[in-house]
Design a protein around this motif. Structure first.
Motif, mmCIF file in Angstrom:
data_model
loop_
_atom_site.group_PDB
_atom_site.id
_atom_site.type_symbol
_atom_site.label_atom_id
_atom_site.label_comp_id
_atom_site.label_asym_id
_atom_site.label_seq_id
_atom_site.Cartn_x
_atom_site.Cartn_y
_atom_site.Cartn_z
ATOM 1 N N ARG A 105 37.103 -2.513 68.563
ATOM 2 C CA ARG A 105 38.489 -2.168 69.356
ATOM 3 C C ARG A 105 38.161 -0.477 68.785
ATOM 4 N NH1 ARG A 105 43.901 -5.328 69.128
ATOM 5 N NH2 ARG A 105 42.637 -7.524 70.189
ATOM 6 N N GLU A 106 37.785 -0.373 67.531
ATOM 7 C CA GLU A 106 37.462 1.429 67.808
ATOM 8 C C GLU A 106 36.749 1.688 68.503
ATOM 9 O OE1 GLU A 106 38.960 1.137 63.043
ATOM 10 O OE2 GLU A 106 36.724 0.509 63.246
ATOM 11 N N LYS A 107 35.373 1.196 68.072
ATOM 12 C CA LYS A 107 34.113 1.732 69.300
ATOM 13 C C LYS A 107 34.937 1.807 70.300
ATOM 14 C CE LYS A 107 29.882 1.659 67.881
ATOM 15 N NZ LYS A 107 28.354 0.916 67.721
ATOM 16 N N ILE A 108 35.193 1.181 71.051
ATOM 17 C CA ILE A 108 35.563 1.040 72.752
ATOM 18 C C ILE A 108 36.810 2.560 73.008
ATOM 19 C CG2 ILE A 108 37.129 -0.318 74.470
ATOM 20 C CD1 ILE A 108 35.950 -2.666 73.478
ATOM 21 N N VAL A 109 37.375 2.227 72.036
ATOM 22 C CA VAL A 109 38.820 3.825 72.369
ATOM 23 C C VAL A 109 38.129 5.142 71.939
ATOM 24 C CG1 VAL A 109 40.861 4.632 71.338
ATOM 25 C CG2 VAL A 109 40.726 1.900 71.278
ATOM 26 N N ALA A 110 36.771 4.943 70.883
ATOM 27 C CA ALA A 110 36.565 6.115 70.490
ATOM 28 C C ALA A 110 35.927 6.689 71.969
ATOM 29 C CB ALA A 110 35.269 6.239 69.437
ATOM 30 N N SER A 111 35.051 5.680 72.446
ATOM 31 C CA SER A 111 34.257 5.552 73.739
ATOM 32 C C SER A 111 34.835 6.528 75.104
ATOM 33 C CB SER A 111 33.083 4.917 74.170
ATOM 34 O OG SER A 111 32.183 4.439 72.699
ATOM 35 N N ALA A 112 36.634 5.835 74.793
ATOM 36 C CA ALA A 112 37.309 6.513 75.874
ATOM 37 C C ALA A 112 37.721 7.937 75.993
ATOM 38 C CB ALA A 112 38.235 5.655 75.858
ATOM 39 N N ALA A 113 37.297 8.132 74.701
ATOM 40 C CA ALA A 113 38.238 9.839 74.389
ATOM 41 C C ALA A 113 37.560 10.539 74.429
ATOM 42 C CB ALA A 113 38.487 9.764 72.409
ATOM 43 N N LYS A 114 38.180 12.178 75.136
ATOM 44 C CA LYS A 114 37.236 13.192 75.639
ATOM 45 C C LYS A 114 36.197 13.547 73.967
ATOM 46 C CE LYS A 114 40.193 14.157 79.142
ATOM 47 N NZ LYS A 114 41.258 15.585 79.627
ATOM 48 N N GLN A 115 37.562 13.851 72.777
ATOM 49 C CA GLN A 115 36.523 14.670 70.948
ATOM 50 C C GLN A 115 37.339 12.609 70.598
ATOM 51 O OE1 GLN A 115 38.610 17.627 70.685
ATOM 52 N NE2 GLN A 115 37.285 18.559 69.594
ATOM 53 N N MET A 116 36.053 12.859 69.608
ATOM 54 C CA MET A 116 36.635 11.638 68.144
ATOM 55 C C MET A 116 36.246 12.387 67.057
ATOM 56 S SD MET A 116 34.191 8.782 66.769
ATOM 57 C CE MET A 116 35.654 7.717 65.736
ATOM 58 N N ILE A 117 38.231 12.843 66.429
ATOM 59 C CA ILE A 117 38.227 13.431 64.840
ATOM 60 C C ILE A 117 37.541 12.577 63.861
ATOM 61 C CG2 ILE A 117 39.264 14.741 63.671
ATOM 62 C CD1 ILE A 117 40.180 16.552 66.174
ATOM 63 N N VAL A 118 37.115 12.291 63.321
ATOM 64 C CA VAL A 118 36.528 11.358 61.829
ATOM 65 C C VAL A 118 37.740 12.261 61.096
ATOM 66 C CG1 VAL A 118 35.356 10.255 60.192
ATOM 67 C CG2 VAL A 118 34.692 10.503 62.604
ATOM 68 N N ILE A 119 38.749 11.647 59.546
ATOM 69 C CA ILE A 119 39.029 11.894 58.600
ATOM 70 C C ILE A 119 38.684 11.034 57.697
ATOM 71 C CG2 ILE A 119 41.173 12.718 60.027
ATOM 72 C CD1 ILE A 119 42.805 10.245 59.200
ATOM 73 N N ALA A 120 38.406 11.709 56.750
ATOM 74 C CA ALA A 120 37.983 10.930 55.613
ATOM 75 C C ALA A 120 38.057 11.591 53.979
ATOM 76 C CB ALA A 120 36.134 10.682 54.939
ATOM 77 N N ASP A 121 38.174 11.330 52.989
ATOM 78 C CA ASP A 121 38.253 11.747 51.886
ATOM 79 C C ASP A 121 36.300 12.458 51.839
ATOM 80 O OD1 ASP A 121 36.452 9.931 49.712
ATOM 81 O OD2 ASP A 121 37.626 9.033 50.595
ATOM 82 N N ALA A 122 36.392 13.202 50.354
ATOM 83 C CA ALA A 122 34.437 14.005 50.678
ATOM 84 C C ALA A 122 33.632 12.502 50.421
ATOM 85 C CB ALA A 122 34.645 15.108 49.889
#
Length: 233
Positions: A105-122
């Protein structure tokens, strides 16, 4: 709140700076995305008008409980922005995702978005992907045969390692929201993610894999020295 949680929350807060009223948002899954939904709900209660499309039933339940308006990809097939976490981030912003079990589901949703921002610790930023086991989502028919196919595909891409059927903490087999199983591949080093992704996609019974290539346009990393924003070249 632990130090790790504090860093995740900092990254999530920075990502919200890119959210505007009227946006249709993909909402990720996992511990970092959970902070995002918490903070987004505060903004919504203050008047921000957005619609979220969750990537898992867990995220859906959290967002609903906090009053974040939700929709589906059938209603909103094009999203303005997807914000999600990652298990590893490579130098070219290729990702390993799926530690939370929602990679399809994450990949389907990301592929449908104009932009993907990833948030994480360093700590999620790595020079070579693969220390984190690669999740591979498979159907529940013929798993032994699928394993053999995955092994052949991995060897063709220069990878080899143990495949482990994911289980829940109670010992029962983990089942995804789509009713599939996950094999976690301990490859150690993935020097050619593009080749591995192509090989895995050709294995009958493999539904999806956790290599996210050319999807992340921006990564926000929070560390002891502050927050760093990396844009894909």
């Amino acid at each position: 709140m632990t130090d790790a949680d504090n860093l995740k929350r900092q990254a999530a807060a920075q990502a919200l700076e890119y959210v505007r009223s009227g946006m249709k948002l993909g909402l990720g899954t996992g511990s970092t995305a959970k902070h995002l939904v918490d903070l987004l709900a505060v903004r919504v209660n203050e008047g921000l008008e957005v619609v979220g499309v969750p990537t898992s039933e867990a995220t859906r339940a959290q967002a609903e409980s906090l009053g974040v308006p939700l929709g589906t990809l059938d209603e909103y097939p094009v999203l303005d922005l997807c914000i999600d976490g990652a298990d590893e981030v490579g130098p070219d912003l290729t990702l390993i995702k799926g530690g939370g079990g929602a990679l399809l589901r994450e990949k389907i949703v990301a592929s449908a978005a104009k932009q993907m921002i990833v948030i994480a610790d360093a700590s999620k930023k790595v020079e070579v992907l693969g220390t984190f086991p690669l999740p591979i989502e498979v159907v529940d028919f013929g798993v032994a045969a699928i394993r053999r196919g995955i092994d052949r595909a991995a060897r063709a891409a220069g990878c080899h390692g143990l495949l482990t059927l994911r289980r829940r903490p109670d010992g029962h087999v983990f089942v995804t929201d789509q009713g599939h199983l996950i094999l976690d591949a301990a490859y150690g080093s993935i020097t050619n993610p593009t080749a591995l992704a192509a090989e895995l996609s050709n294995v009958p019974g493999v539904v999806e894999h956790g290599l996210f290539i050319n999807l992340a346009s921006r990564v926000i990393l929070a560390g002891a020295g502050g927050v760093t924003v990396i844009d894909r070249a």
